[in-house]
Motif scaffolding. Structure first.
Motif, PDB file in Angstrom:
ATOM      1  N   ARG A 220       0.375  -1.098  -0.185  1.00  0.00           N
ATOM      2  CA  ARG A 220      -0.121  -0.151   0.339  1.00  0.00           C
ATOM      3  C   ARG A 220       0.791   1.051   0.063  1.00  0.00           C
ATOM      4  O   ARG A 220       1.978   1.270   0.597  1.00  0.00           O
ATOM      5  N   MET A 324       5.946  10.970   0.458  1.00  0.00           N
ATOM      6  CA  MET A 324       4.753  10.133   1.434  1.00  0.00           C
ATOM      7  C   MET A 324       3.739  10.065   0.622  1.00  0.00           C
ATOM      8  O   MET A 324       2.760  11.948   0.639  1.00  0.00           O
ATOM      9  N   PRO A 325       2.639   9.038  -0.256  1.00  0.00           N
ATOM     10  CA  PRO A 325       1.169   9.581  -0.594  1.00  0.00           C
ATOM     11  C   PRO A 325       0.638   9.887   0.822  1.00  0.00           C
ATOM     12  O   PRO A 325       0.706   9.141   2.274  1.00  0.00           O
ATOM     13  N   PHE A 326      -0.538  10.424   0.352  1.00  0.00           N
ATOM     14  CA  PHE A 326      -1.618  10.653   1.553  1.00  0.00           C
ATOM     15  C   PHE A 326      -2.257  10.208   2.569  1.00  0.00           C
ATOM     16  O   PHE A 326      -2.814   9.569   2.640  1.00  0.00           O
ATOM     17  N   GLY A 327      -2.733   9.117   1.107  1.00  0.00           N
ATOM     18  CA  GLY A 327      -3.633   8.139   1.551  1.00  0.00           C
ATOM     19  C   GLY A 327      -4.711   7.788   0.811  1.00  0.00           C
ATOM     20  O   GLY A 327      -5.365   6.640   0.443  1.00  0.00           O
ATOM     21  N   GLU A 328      -5.247   8.549  -0.163  1.00  0.00           N
ATOM     22  CA  GLU A 328      -6.457   8.664  -1.136  1.00  0.00           C
ATOM     23  C   GLU A 328      -5.980   7.691  -2.588  1.00  0.00           C
ATOM     24  O   GLU A 328      -7.903   7.461  -3.237  1.00  0.00           O
TER      25      GLU A 328
ATOM     26  N   SER B   8      -8.314   6.561   2.976  1.00  0.00           N
ATOM     27  CA  SER B   8      -7.849   7.471   2.996  1.00  0.00           C
ATOM     28  C   SER B   8      -6.126   6.645   4.273  1.00  0.00           C
ATOM     29  O   SER B   8      -5.462   6.832   4.730  1.00  0.00           O
ATOM     30  N   GLY B  10      -7.400   4.607   4.761  1.00  0.00           N
ATOM     31  CA  GLY B  10      -6.682   2.172   5.022  1.00  0.00           C
ATOM     32  C   GLY B  10      -5.433   2.985   3.384  1.00  0.00           C
ATOM     33  O   GLY B  10      -5.171   1.038   2.997  1.00  0.00           O
ATOM     34  N   GLY B  11      -4.917   3.798   3.783  1.00  0.00           N
ATOM     35  CA  GLY B  11      -4.068   3.731   2.392  1.00  0.00           C
ATOM     36  C   GLY B  11      -2.810   3.353   2.217  1.00  0.00           C
ATOM     37  O   GLY B  11      -2.338   3.776   0.913  1.00  0.00           O
ATOM     38  N   GLY B  12      -2.523   3.545   3.890  1.00  0.00           N
ATOM     39  CA  GLY B  12      -0.985   3.221   3.711  1.00  0.00           C
ATOM     40  C   GLY B  12       0.141   4.141   3.471  1.00  0.00           C
ATOM     41  O   GLY B  12       1.221   4.157   3.746  1.00  0.00           O
ATOM     42  N   GLY B  13      -0.489   5.286   3.219  1.00  0.00           N
ATOM     43  CA  GLY B  13       0.339   6.887   3.278  1.00  0.00           C
ATOM     44  C   GLY B  13       0.377   8.114   4.552  1.00  0.00           C
ATOM     45  O   GLY B  13      -0.025   7.152   5.935  1.00  0.00           O
ATOM     46  N   SER B  14       0.409   8.697   4.795  1.00  0.00           N
ATOM     47  CA  SER B  14       0.177   9.324   6.046  1.00  0.00           C
ATOM     48  C   SER B  14      -0.702   9.420   6.994  1.00  0.00           C
ATOM     49  O   SER B  14      -0.522   9.737   7.773  1.00  0.00           O
ATOM     50  N   MET B  15      -1.738   9.483   6.006  1.00  0.00           N
ATOM     51  CA  MET B  15      -2.721   9.631   7.270  1.00  0.00           C
ATOM     52  C   MET B  15      -3.195   7.862   7.524  1.00  0.00           C
ATOM     53  O   MET B  15      -3.244   8.100   8.731  1.00  0.00           O
ATOM     54  N   THR B  16      -2.888   6.884   7.084  1.00  0.00           N
ATOM     55  CA  THR B  16      -2.251   5.953   7.937  1.00  0.00           C
ATOM     56  C   THR B  16      -1.535   6.257   9.211  1.00  0.00           C
ATOM     57  O   THR B  16      -1.706   5.538  10.284  1.00  0.00           O
ATOM     58  N   ARG B  17      -0.189   6.722   8.829  1.00  0.00           N
ATOM     59  CA  ARG B  17       0.764   6.888  10.070  1.00  0.00           C
ATOM     60  C   ARG B  17      -0.341   8.049  11.077  1.00  0.00           C
ATOM     61  O   ARG B  17       0.226   7.736  11.713  1.00  0.00           O
TER      62      ARG B  17
END
Lengths: 334, 334
Positions: A220, A324-328, B8, B10-17
């Motif tokens: 992911r 770093m991807p945001f997650g969207e 987002s 659950g996307g593995g990016g900065s939002m997950t962090r």
């Protein structure tokens, strides 16, 4: 065994037993699992143990190159492998939507068994729950894994040093585009297959070459998330070359069409490695000699400058920050 | 951190962090988890290791006496404990429905942390996935656990012998009725609380008394499923006395109203034990001396006659077969 899963199959009574005996035991055929006790009791040699867990909610359940079962095994095996562990035992827990065709569950169980054989791991224990129609989307699989960490092996972001070479084991973005194509019904002249594969053999080959400081499997968030996370944790920057980050033309074309950056798209059969400069060529050769690492490249290096920032030099001579991807990006890709 | 969980996260990016750092790390505060590597690397002493997994889909998420988080920890700890293991490490994997209030997740995380402290185990690793609204019912939690099995400890159905005493550690059916009451909005003059609790301390006390051959925690399918499963696997029968299978009056009243047999209703804080006849009284005393075993009883014994059949002598002098439940009882009770 009925054609469809009912709530009774999750009730812990004779229907649950029938499900286990007619679907799971024939597929997994594990001696430990066959005992049907509440826990599996395993023997491990003395030393450190790696432990990991992942939930899988991929949609659709089956896609070109794989399915949720193969994904669950490989995702867990790969998390162990990049920690330097030799994967040994897996658990699988199913949350099933009432009404799922039993044949779908059988196919997933066979796929789990096949991937476990490829990886040389044993499915040791499991669980099954069933929820009402509409309370889950077909099937979710959570897999946990235990691996042995050989004495003296040290891997992780803390081992990374400026000057380390950044190595990718192959083409980037294949898994995400394969799943998305299946889900959205996209047709390409060259269809994209998921790269989902157990990477413990490839990781062992790289480690045997020496000087590997850290590994990640860029799932992911893709390569961008993996390399940014490692750089941030290690307190280093990274300078990469776009032309050494391999992307299949058909994956690039799909990404262009969908407005995605392939470096942020999930992989399930690739490694990102940081290796000491004096052994990087040996690591590269070891990866390339393995069936899963034929397209490996040294893509750049870790820097003392700009810690936590990953910079890519483009083909046309520019420089851009790989964020770093945001997650969207892509929901339910694994 | 936003008020509600989005895809987002659950996307593995900065939002997950952000989700991990603002919800999970503050609750679990585990050094291993804080490393945020793909696997936790743990030290275990040499010897046998028990490994278990369970998915939790209980509805509603919160009920009198517990919630899905406490249930996940206790369910996993108890599966290890009844295998004779000392629970050490847990993993938790969340499948979250988009739109879940972040505060609900925080409450569940705190509850997981609290139950882990009670049980003396460490949350070592985890995972979070988010699915679209309608693709899951709020929150599912899958927990796996690792425990150490002391050298020489042998427990399991294969150890059971005719003449072994069957012991229950307390009142039966509390958990299932507590969840069902919450779900259906039933009101009783004495409200029923779930018994959900970590049983590793209680199990250790029983084992220290000696002569325990097998243990189960009678969850889904209740006491009836646990004792039938053990009897079938051991190739013994069982003769039990109804008056020594304790059921709270309010649980019995609820079961009468709902047409349920309390012996088939789930428990999450009870043990069923088979112990050698010469040590059974000592095991009973050890259970009763523990805060979670005050209502323990010797309920009957294993027999060479009618292997696989569990018979209950009723209060009015009759005899009835206690059957393995079919599975239709209570969906989503754990």
């Amino acid at each position: 065994m009925q054609d469809r899963i009912t709530l009774s199959h999750g009730g812990g009574g004779s229907m649950t037993r029938e499900l286990v005996e007619s679907v799971f035991l024939p597929a997994f055929g594990s001696e430990t699992l066959a005992l049907l006790e509440d826990s599996a009791v395993l023997r491990l040699p003395p030393g450190r143990v790696a432990f990991t867990t992942d939930a899988f909610v991929v949609r659709p359940l089956f896609f070109r190159g794989g399915d949720i079962g193969r994904l669950a095994v490989c995702g867990t095996v790969n998390d162990l492998a990049v920690s330097g562990a030799e994967p040994r035992f897996l658990s699988v827990a199913f949350v099933i939507e009432e009404g799922l065709e039993t044949e779908i569950l059988r196919r997933v169980a066979r796929s789990i068994a096949q991937a476990a054989r490829e990886a040389g791991v044993q499915v040791a224990t499991g669980d099954t729950k069933v929820v009402e129609k509409g309370a889950a989307d077909q099937l979710f699989v959570t897999s946990s894994g235990i691996g042995e960490v050989p004495e003296g092996r040290r891997l992780g972001a803390a081992e990374i040093r400026p000057g380390d070479r950044v190595i990718v084991s192959g083409t980037l973005g294949d898994h995400g585009i394969a799943v998305l194509s299946e889900r959205e019904g996209l047709r390409f002249s060259t269809p994209v297959s998921s790269d989902v594969a157990p990477l413990n053999g490839l990781a062992a080959a790289a480690l045997a070459a020496g000087g590997v400081h850290a590994m990640r499997d860029p799932t992911r968030g893709g390569f961008a998330a993996a390399v940014n996370e490692l750089a941030a944790q290690a307190g280093v920057g990274a300078e990469l070359r776009e032309e050494d980050l391999p992307v299949r033309p058909e994956v690039q074309a799909a990404c262009d069409m969908l407005g995605l950056d392939p470096l942020t798209v999930a992989n399930e059969g690739k490694l990102v490695l940081f290796a000491a400069p004096d052994t990087a060529d040996r690591v590269l050769a070891a990866l390339r000699a393995h069936p899963l690492g034929g397209h490996a490249r040294i893509a750049g290096e870790a820097t003392a400058a700009h810690p936590g920032i990953v910079v890519v030099g483009t083909r046309i001579g520019g420089r851009k920050i790989l964020e770093m991807p945001f997650g969207e990006g892509l929901p339910r890709i694994c």
